[in-house]
Enzyme design. Sequence first.
Site, mmCIF file in Angstrom:
data_model
loop_
_atom_site.group_PDB
_atom_site.id
_atom_site.type_symbol
_atom_site.label_atom_id
_atom_site.label_comp_id
_atom_site.label_asym_id
_atom_site.label_seq_id
_atom_site.Cartn_x
_atom_site.Cartn_y
_atom_site.Cartn_z
ATOM 1 N N SER A 52 0.930 -1.124 0.144
ATOM 2 C CA SER A 52 -0.013 -0.104 -0.034
ATOM 3 C C SER A 52 0.818 1.139 0.258
ATOM 4 C CB SER A 52 -0.825 -0.101 1.032
ATOM 5 O OG SER A 52 0.049 0.056 2.235
ATOM 6 N N GLU A 53 0.370 2.341 -0.399
ATOM 7 C CA GLU A 53 1.002 3.666 -0.642
ATOM 8 C C GLU A 53 1.274 4.309 0.488
ATOM 9 O OE1 GLU A 53 -1.977 2.701 -1.594
ATOM 10 O OE2 GLU A 53 -3.391 4.498 -1.589
ATOM 11 N N ASN A 54 1.031 3.670 1.899
ATOM 12 C CA ASN A 54 1.342 4.344 3.087
ATOM 13 C C ASN A 54 2.558 3.488 3.708
ATOM 14 O OD1 ASN A 54 -0.111 2.070 3.650
ATOM 15 N ND2 ASN A 54 -0.997 3.156 5.660
#
Lengths: 227, 227, 259, 259
Positions: A52-54
Amino acid sequence: MSAEAREPLNREQVAAVLAGRLERDWIVNLGVGIPVLACDFVDLDAGIVLSSENGLIGYGWHAPHGHEDLDIVSPGMQYVVLQPGAAIVHHADAFGLIRSGRVDCSVLGAYEAAADGSFANWTPHADGRTDLGGVGGAMDLTQGAKRVWLAMFHTTPEGAPRLVERCTLPVTGGRHASLVVTDLAVIEVGERGFELLEHAPGYSVEDIQAVTAAPLSVSPSLRPMPV
Amino acid sequence: MSAEAREPLNREQVAAVLAGRLERDWIVNLGVGIPVLACDFVDLDAGIVLSSENGLIGYGWHAPHGHEDLDIVSPGMQYVVLQPGAAIVHHADAFGLIRSGRVDCSVLGAYEAAADGSFANWTPHADGRTDLGGVGGAMDLTQGAKRVWLAMFHTTPEGAPRLVERCTLPVTGGRHASLVVTDLAVIEVGERGFELLEHAPGYSVEDIQAVTAAPLSVSPSLRPMPV
Amino acid sequence: MPRPERYDSAAAAVADIPDGSSILVAGFHAGVPWNLVQALYEQGATDLVMISTTVNRPLLDEDGRVTIADLVLAGRVRKVIASFTAAPHPSQPNAAEDVFRAGGAEAELVPQGTVAERIRAGGAGIPAFYTPAGVGSAYAEGREQREFDGRTYVLERGITADYAFVRAQRADEAGNLVYRRAARNFNPIMATAGRCTIAEIDDPILPAGSFDPDQVHTPGVYVARLVHIAEGRIEAPRRTRRSGRELDLDAPEDTGDAS
Amino acid sequence: MPRPERYDSAAAAVADIPDGSSILVAGFHAGVPWNLVQALYEQGATDLVMISTTVNRPLLDEDGRVTIADLVLAGRVRKVIASFTAAPHPSQPNAAEDVFRAGGAEAELVPQGTVAERIRAGGAGIPAFYTPAGVGSAYAEGREQREFDGRTYVLERGITADYAFVRAQRADEAGNLVYRRAARNFNPIMATAGRCTIAEIDDPILPAGSFDPDQVHTPGVYVARLVHIAEGRIEAPRRTRRSGRELDLDAPEDTGDAS
């Protein structure tokens, strides 16, 4: 099955259908909304990595109720569970991975999807204001991922089609979607526009075309969605 | 003291003199050559942090003989010792710190230093070839550090001046040096060129001017180098 | 997790590298993938583009260790990109420099922070960026420059390569890497910038999940091949400390060499 | 080591922030410096530029927690830079959006990867870079675009700010920070981009040297102020899991909100 008995898929069922289409050893980014729900249905034994982008690289299903770790959270604020071999990076490095081209599939939500594969998912307004919206990581993902899929409801709550000839909302840009999974259908988006691959149980081609604002071609191997 | 008795400082003494001029709580990058030898003389209790471009943030003196850790190594391949509170970063982050402007002082070696503060330290040739040399991190440091000091020998082994009116070798660019520490002198470089602050014991102003190819002004508080 | 392929030897891990490849080689004194470089030398690929912080001195005839300079001397290299391409003083000749001077290979000299940032950018999908390094020197002449907020910067391009050679102390079966101390240096950024990243590992490879996810330096998704060098491992040379007025007297940036 | 200043409370740590300051606020669901934001709200500074991944929803009247949206509603914000500046659906209004629409504050909407990279660039002394995000959308119109190797990219500027608010689980007296899991997110990059970085710390602050230097996420040289929030700490809101056809039905990117 009578027309009365037919039911569109719910969010989890849509997520399960898209999860079933992910391929072995893919690195996959599941977007906020329906896509991230697929984490419960992905075959992690097939070497699929959810990233995920986090900065969570290698998460899996939702945390069991009562066992949520508030620091192990998806961008959509779903509490998930890290898999053995997971790694954490910061936000800039997470998007470095996305832009590097290593993400095999980005699954996003959308307000609208068009027959050429373009789609709209960063503002629900067509008022020309580019300062207001919720772009999140979508524009980075559509530039970086090897393929983009959409998971969305086929119509608005009022029944208006979301699959259209041409988006009325501002498009997200970048790579076009090649697959759309909805509560009514699985649709490939290719040179000739929308091609119906699967239909929700009980729905005919005509039923689906009736709520789709662009022509549907029909795959020779049309089949019911596996729910 | 007779002229016969006078001795230029050795490398360690030059390093000790420059170490004594570093100020409390400075973040300091010691370059390869003489500068890094200063790590043995820096007052670490004064909160000075030695940070190197290969990612060691917070190292101190040379490792004692027989206790070298080959992974705790300066860019000049000196084995050093980490201080409590040290942190390691990768090369891109290490140069991020340098470019961010947080390094209070970069001490570099040089082939030549000019009266305007420009200096040359990336190639010993004036043949115009920009493909050959050893630039290392010097050009990044001169752009990023708040101040640049030089530590070098006052002359070539053959006795030719290295402190000159104008560099004959290609300059490094970026921030000019504000201080030069040599085996013969400590010299401030300012608006009016070289100003002699300290002299090696036994050396007169005339002795130093004689091996300096640019005019030296003399500080009213001229004193011997503290060796 | 997709697992990186495991190899039994450095030779096997580099066996299929074709002529004409570009290769990032990590390390700076520590963290150098000596075993992979040696295996590449023995493997024979030619027309290579080598990207590393230093060309190094040729060491084959001196201590049997192979450096990029040895590959240059063997005529196997088309181009190097490095921040140390030549000897710091004419009295310390580096035979590879003669090859560059004679046009036998191309050298691109890049400030070290710039080469690090170019690799980080390449690995992060950034095609180009501006940096101040080199402005005011001959380096910046002929390069595109631009002002931002009254200060001048040079345009630099991201670097990716066909292969990245990295070295880590520890790895797990998912390919996660953990480096030790200054041996980290270029390893994490090069691991992201290689289309096929090959990691030589000092310790035996651990089961996936052996590391705290917060403490992984290179996520396994970047690593294609793992080789634990169990026996006959080539280590970094050890430098004995010098003092006094010596060889590197004239060398402001010393050699950048590994010896 | 220069030690960061220690403060007894979030209020003390932000007391001197003047009107007109620019402030980076880290976090994304986890790792949000809630206590510093709350203290800033109570402190009264105005004409602020707030940079964060999301403006969030105003929560003050809902659960007492303060978000950037609450600062916007209070008329304290001149400009926000974020990747979520408005509600994903007209049926989920965010009162801060009304302020932007009415011109009461300026909003700059930036793709999340771009805002992350701009902050990382700012903290690393890179004034500008090119990225593909936004190309082909209205975002890129009016922005400078350029082709590299046949692909189009947008020019983006690095971001630095007067202050950075970060939150870490652990810190030592040298200011070294260690984050936990996805609470890392924007914290390490924002810590580098603030001219004065203020860190709120969950656990009691440890003596310098308590961390393995290989395992530090933010080196202490970036941290100016440390405050351990011992009592009455504001934590992230907990979201209860939803299912079925619900509020966020129309929200492709959901809210980006912390609730």
